[in-house]
Design an enzyme around this catalytic site. Structure first.
Site, PDB file in Angstrom:
ATOM      1  N   HIS A 176       0.835  -1.197   0.000  1.00 51.44           N
ATOM      2  CA  HIS A 176       0.000   0.000   0.000  1.00 51.44           C
ATOM      3  C   HIS A 176       0.875   1.255   0.000  1.00 51.44           C
ATOM      4  CE1 HIS A 176      -2.749  -3.082   1.614  1.00 51.44           C
ATOM      5  NE2 HIS A 176      -3.699  -2.360   1.064  1.00 51.44           N
ATOM      6  N   ASP A 248      -4.898  -5.844  -8.067  1.00 52.35           N
ATOM      7  CA  ASP A 248      -5.149  -5.170  -6.795  1.00 52.35           C
ATOM      8  C   ASP A 248      -5.280  -3.684  -7.131  1.00 52.35           C
ATOM      9  OD1 ASP A 248      -5.541  -4.737  -4.087  1.00 52.35           O
ATOM     10  OD2 ASP A 248      -3.772  -5.856  -3.445  1.00 52.35           O
TER      11      ASP A 248
END
EC number: 3.2.1.52
Length: 342
Positions: A176, A248
């Site tokens: 992330h 993702d």
């Protein structure tokens, strides 16, 4: 239906949300904690999303349990994946995992949500991005618990998404926030991390797979989510996977090495993704919609949920009452276990 899954701003759709959802490249919506106030509001938001598009969009969420559970008040507090095997015998871990998969999926389907991106199939707990989201540090035990969780999800009527192929568990960096690199030999990744994916693909238990935003330096200079080696050569050809491949979230820092938002989207699709996620960055999502070549993704209709029960019917069912009690108890035990370690 198009290949782009994106997010919406708040508790209800605004004018820009409605305009974006009508775009022919949009095929899905992912919901976050900021989209949830209470059960009635969530039901109305999903109804608005359904009404905003000529297509039936795939509505999704990350409702794994533990620290990744977007909807809490009014829903069962689900235990982290690690809790099943860490606090129970093998047989009890499998029983509870099956009930966990069923209950999680059933509670989402009762809100007309198609998929929760689950389960996490990464091995081990050392990665900052994964931690307690992993079932176990041993591939064989992780597989045993995952199979039970998947059986529960399928019995509720929800399609299963295994993540994060070929395995995010061995890198400490969080994708992330940065692009992690995994320098291990390919033979080790195949024998350790990929084992669970291979077994579940062979037994046809995975409907979809989400690759990792991780660069496996011995294999390819690209993150797996933008790598034709991982998605086409290994996943499609070698392992024979014929389900849906999601990227993702392309707004994560782990995807930044793939270029601008349209470049990331194009790279992921060319590498073999069927649906790309562009979340938490509306400007980036719009640039993808403005610049991506027209793509049809009709195979995504396979992801629609198969449930036909109401929330009231679910909450009145004996199975839900027993599962709710058992999983709430396990969640509390896991929290106490973690607090005792500090």
């Amino acid at each position: 239906m198009g290949p782009v899954m994106l997010d919406v701003a708040s508790y209800e759709l605004d004018a820009e949300d409605r305009e974006v959802l009508e775009h022919p490249l949009v095929g899905g919506v992912i919901l976050f904690t900021r989209n949830f106030h209470d059960v009635a509001q969530l039901r109305e938001l999903v109804r608005q999303i359904r009404a905003a598009s000529h297509e039936r969009l795939v509505v999704s969420v990350d409702q794994e349990g533990g620290r990744v559970q977007r909807f809490r008040d009014g829903f069962t507090r689900l235990p982290a994946a690690q809790a099943f095997a860490a606090l129970n015998s093998v047989s009890e871990a499998q029983r509870l995992a099956e009930e966990g998969g069923w209950l999680m999926a059933a509670e989402m389907i009762a809100m007309d949500i198609d998929i929760s991106f689950a389960p996490v199939l990464d091995i081990g707990h050392q990665s900052a991005a994964i931690g307690e989201r992993s079932f176990h540090e041993q591939p064989e035990m992780a597989l045993a618990v995952a199979q039970s969780f998947i059986r529960g999800m399928h019995s509720a009527g929800m399609k299963v998404t295994g993540k994060h192929f070929p395995g995010h568990g061995a890198v400490s960096a969080d994708s992330h926030k940065e692009t992690p690199r995994d320098p291990r030999p390919l033979a080790e990744i195949r024998a350790h991390d990929m084992l669970i994916f291979k077994a579940l693909i062979q037994s046809q238990q995975l409907d979809a797979i989400m690759p990792a935003h991780v660069i496996y330096t011995e294999a390819d200079p690209h993150p797996a989510s933008g790598s034709s080696y991982w998605l086409k050569t290994v996943l499609r050809e070698e392992l024979g996977f014929d389900g849906i491949i999601f990227s993702d979230d392309l707004s994560m820092e782990g995807a930044a090495v793939m270029g601008s938002y349209p470049e990331r989207a194009q790279a992921a699709l060319q590498a073999g993704c069927d649906m790309i996620l562009v979340c938490n960055h509306r400007e980036g999502a719009i640039s993808v919609l403005d610049n991506l070549s027209p793509v049809k993704a009709e195979q995504l209709t396979r992801l629609y949920h198969q449930g036909s029960f109401s929330r009231r019917e679910l909450l009145d069912s004996p199975r839900w009452k027993l599962a709710n009690q058992a999983l709430t108890s396990l969640s509390e035990r896991w929290q106490a276990h973690k607090n005792g370690e500090k």
